[in-house]
Design a protein around this motif. Structure first.
Motif, PDB file in Angstrom:
ATOM      1  N   GLY A 144      -6.344  49.875 -12.588  1.00 51.59           N
ATOM      2  CA  GLY A 144      -7.503  49.089 -12.199  1.00 51.59           C
ATOM      3  C   GLY A 144      -7.189  48.176 -11.035  1.00 51.59           C
ATOM      4  N   ALA A 145      -8.121  47.279 -10.755  1.00 49.23           N
ATOM      5  CA  ALA A 145      -8.024  46.435  -9.572  1.00 49.23           C
ATOM      6  C   ALA A 145      -6.794  45.545  -9.568  1.00 49.23           C
ATOM      7  N   TRP A 146      -6.443  44.979 -10.729  1.00 50.51           N
ATOM      8  CA  TRP A 146      -5.306  44.054 -10.754  1.00 50.51           C
ATOM      9  C   TRP A 146      -3.977  44.795 -10.662  1.00 50.51           C
ATOM     10  N   TYR A 171     -11.081  54.525 -13.034  1.00 50.37           N
ATOM     11  CA  TYR A 171     -10.408  53.570 -13.916  1.00 50.37           C
ATOM     12  C   TYR A 171     -11.189  53.391 -15.215  1.00 50.37           C
ATOM     13  N   ARG A 172     -11.400  54.489 -15.890  1.00 50.89           N
ATOM     14  CA  ARG A 172     -12.085  54.472 -17.187  1.00 50.89           C
ATOM     15  C   ARG A 172     -11.111  54.597 -18.349  1.00 50.89           C
ATOM     16  N   SER A 173      -9.816  54.706 -18.040  1.00 49.17           N
ATOM     17  CA  SER A 173      -8.811  54.901 -19.091  1.00 49.17           C
ATOM     18  C   SER A 173      -7.462  54.465 -18.557  1.00 49.17           C
ATOM     19  N   VAL A 174      -6.473  54.452 -19.452  1.00 48.39           N
ATOM     20  CA  VAL A 174      -5.087  54.318 -19.023  1.00 48.39           C
ATOM     21  C   VAL A 174      -4.486  55.721 -19.001  1.00 48.39           C
ATOM     22  N   PRO A 175      -3.430  55.946 -18.271  1.00 51.31           N
ATOM     23  CA  PRO A 175      -2.858  57.293 -18.209  1.00 51.31           C
ATOM     24  C   PRO A 175      -2.228  57.717 -19.527  1.00 51.31           C
ATOM     25  N   SER A 176      -2.291  58.993 -19.805  1.00 49.70           N
ATOM     26  CA  SER A 176      -1.590  59.535 -20.971  1.00 49.70           C
ATOM     27  C   SER A 176      -0.101  59.583 -20.665  1.00 49.70           C
ATOM     28  N   GLN A 177       0.709  59.659 -21.711  1.00 53.24           N
ATOM     29  CA  GLN A 177       2.149  59.725 -21.505  1.00 53.24           C
ATOM     30  C   GLN A 177       2.522  60.929 -20.645  1.00 53.24           C
ATOM     31  N   ALA A 178       1.816  62.035 -20.836  1.00 53.71           N
ATOM     32  CA  ALA A 178       2.124  63.252 -20.082  1.00 53.71           C
ATOM     33  C   ALA A 178       1.857  63.105 -18.592  1.00 53.71           C
ATOM     34  N   ASP A 179       0.991  62.176 -18.236  1.00 50.33           N
ATOM     35  CA  ASP A 179       0.635  61.983 -16.825  1.00 50.33           C
ATOM     36  C   ASP A 179       1.489  60.941 -16.123  1.00 50.33           C
ATOM     37  N   ILE A 180       2.451  60.376 -16.830  1.00 51.68           N
ATOM     38  CA  ILE A 180       3.318  59.353 -16.242  1.00 51.68           C
ATOM     39  C   ILE A 180       4.612  60.009 -15.767  1.00 51.68           C
ATOM     40  N   ALA A 181       4.865  59.906 -14.464  1.00 51.15           N
ATOM     41  CA  ALA A 181       6.071  60.497 -13.871  1.00 51.15           C
ATOM     42  C   ALA A 181       6.995  59.374 -13.426  1.00 51.15           C
ATOM     43  N   LEU A 182       7.960  59.038 -14.249  1.00 49.66           N
ATOM     44  CA  LEU A 182       8.832  57.894 -13.987  1.00 49.66           C
ATOM     45  C   LEU A 182      10.083  58.304 -13.213  1.00 49.66           C
ATOM     46  N   SER A 237      -1.727  45.078 -18.732  1.00 49.73           N
ATOM     47  CA  SER A 237      -2.090  45.417 -20.111  1.00 49.73           C
ATOM     48  C   SER A 237      -3.590  45.487 -20.337  1.00 49.73           C
ATOM     49  N   ASN A 238      -4.350  44.718 -19.554  1.00 49.60           N
ATOM     50  CA  ASN A 238      -5.812  44.698 -19.703  1.00 49.60           C
ATOM     51  C   ASN A 238      -6.425  44.458 -18.335  1.00 49.60           C
ATOM     52  N   GLU A 239      -7.380  45.302 -17.970  1.00 44.54           N
ATOM     53  CA  GLU A 239      -8.055  45.157 -16.679  1.00 44.54           C
ATOM     54  C   GLU A 239      -9.411  44.495 -16.895  1.00 44.54           C
ATOM     55  N   THR A 240      -9.537  43.264 -16.405  1.00 47.94           N
ATOM     56  CA  THR A 240     -10.770  42.519 -16.640  1.00 47.94           C
ATOM     57  C   THR A 240     -11.968  43.105 -15.909  1.00 47.94           C
ATOM     58  N   ILE A 241     -11.769  43.695 -14.752  1.00 50.30           N
ATOM     59  CA  ILE A 241     -12.885  44.177 -13.941  1.00 50.30           C
ATOM     60  C   ILE A 241     -13.455  45.473 -14.501  1.00 50.30           C
ATOM     61  N   GLN A 242     -12.561  46.418 -14.835  1.00 51.47           N
ATOM     62  CA  GLN A 242     -13.021  47.703 -15.363  1.00 51.47           C
ATOM     63  C   GLN A 242     -13.196  47.691 -16.883  1.00 51.47           C
ATOM     64  N   SER A 293      -2.268  38.752 -18.222  1.00 50.44           N
ATOM     65  CA  SER A 293      -3.086  37.574 -17.975  1.00 50.44           C
ATOM     66  C   SER A 293      -4.327  37.515 -18.843  1.00 50.44           C
ATOM     67  N   SER A 294      -4.943  38.668 -19.110  1.00 54.58           N
ATOM     68  CA  SER A 294      -6.246  38.625 -19.782  1.00 54.58           C
ATOM     69  C   SER A 294      -6.216  39.026 -21.251  1.00 54.58           C
TER      70      SER A 294
END
Length: 361
Positions: A100-102, A127-138, A149-154, A174-175
């Protein structure tokens, strides 16, 4: 004084009992003959407040001396830069999960300091969701992994923390800090502007694991080093005395409510009240976030058109419900229901939503 339900995203609602106590103590703090606003930050009275706030926060988070609590200035926005300055050495890279924005702002600031990677992003779905574990490429060698942890805008929130292996996990909370029990030991560093769940604007809380602190750069200006503030117990320079005092009162209020488990139950019930209206509105109200990723702090939704949204905000304000306009970058409606918002306020908003839909649907 008439009742106002404050749904502002921040600076946000504070517990009424905290405001009343601050009002009572404002002119004469604990019979010292002066206000907390006038006291030296070197006075024993303020040092006691500073120490008590740090210990209360550790107690609520379930940690001991392996973590340090700092009270800093500059908001979370300063932390966007201070974090990589301390922990992103030349030649290394840090991973950012963009939700999200922050999160975007934190990532962009890190790029100004050093090498940062976009390890996952949900921009493609608005920005309607957080990524799934499978979509995270570390990056296996990432200096740290950063999340918001929390997007206030979305209005989206992490409900299950990502698995980052042995990489240090850092979060901008923060939120939603102290809105639910937290596996604090999973995090190397947490930072949060106070003006949503912790107190008034003017102070930022940082919680940092000592072992992570040991890896911080020492080749920085004094004020930008976390080690400076740890060594001086947040008293290296004049702290935001009144803001820390208020944070201490809010932390005491959270303990009085029964701690984080009780606060979480209260927050889930409040959010369910509003999401129930959205889900049963037949599409008149359209939530932004996917159901599994909805924020318990910021309920975001749209109406059939912008004209109705403006009317909704105007009529709600006339009924004593303020701060409901969505962020200027996305529009719509946003109800911020942080810890201090009570069930009565959410019930009042839900009743208004049903009435407004009946008259305009």
């Amino acid at each position: 004084m008439s009742t106002i339900y404050n749904f502002n995203a921040g600076p946000a609602i504070l517990p009424a009992s905290v405001l009343e106590r601050a009002q009572h103590e404002l002119r004469d703090y604990q019979r010292c003959g002066m206000s907390i606003l006038e006291m030296s930050h070197r006075s024993p009275e303020y040092e006691a407040i500073n120490a008590e706030a740090a210990e209360r926060l550790k107690r609520l988070l379930g940690v001991g001396n392996e973590y340090h609590v700092l009270f800093l200035q500059g908001g979370a926005s300063l932390q966007f830069a201070m974090l990589p300055l301390n922990f992103l050495p030349p030649g290394a890279s840090a991973d950012y999960l963009i939700t999200g924005a922050w999160a975007e702002k934190a990532y962009e600031e890190a790029l100004r300091v050093g090498q940062a990677r976009e390890a996952a992003s949900t921009a493609a779905n608005g920005y309607r969701s957080v990524p799934s574990q499978a979509d995270i490429a570390l990056d296996p060698h990432a200096a740290y992994v950063h999340i918001t942890s929390n997007e206030t805008i979305q209005g989206i929130q992490w409900h299950t923390w990502p698995d980052v292996g042995d990489r240090p996990l850092v979060a901008d909370m923060s939120s939603d800090i102290l809105s639910r029990p937290l596996e604090t030991q999973r995090f190397a560093l947490i930072y949060a502007g106070a003006q949503k769940n912790l107190g008034p604007a003017g102070v930022t809380v940082v919680v940092i694991r000592d072992s992570f602190l040991q890896s911080a750069s020492s080749n920085l200006p004094t004020m930008l080093r976390y080690a400076t503030h740890v060594k001086n117990r947040s008293l290296y320079n004049t702290p935001p005395v009144f803001a820390v005092y208020m944070v201490n009162l809010v932390l005491g209020w959270i303990e009085e409510q029964g701690g984080l488990a009780a606060i979480a139950e209260r927050n889930q019930r409040k959010a369910a009240t509003l999401y129930q209206v959205i889900d049963t509105s037949g599409g008149f109200y359209r939530g932004h976030a996917e159901r599994d990723h909805r924020s318990l702090m910021n309920v975001t939704f749209r109406l059939p058109d912008e004209a109705l949204e403006k009317r909704f905000v105007t009529e709600a304000s006339a009924r004593g419900m303020v701060g409901l306009a969505g962020h200027r970058s996305v529009g719509g409606i946003r109800a911020s229901i942080y810890n201090a918002m009570d069930q009565e306020g959410c019930d009042a908003l839900a009743e208004f939503m049903i009435d407004f839909m009946r008259r305009n649907g």
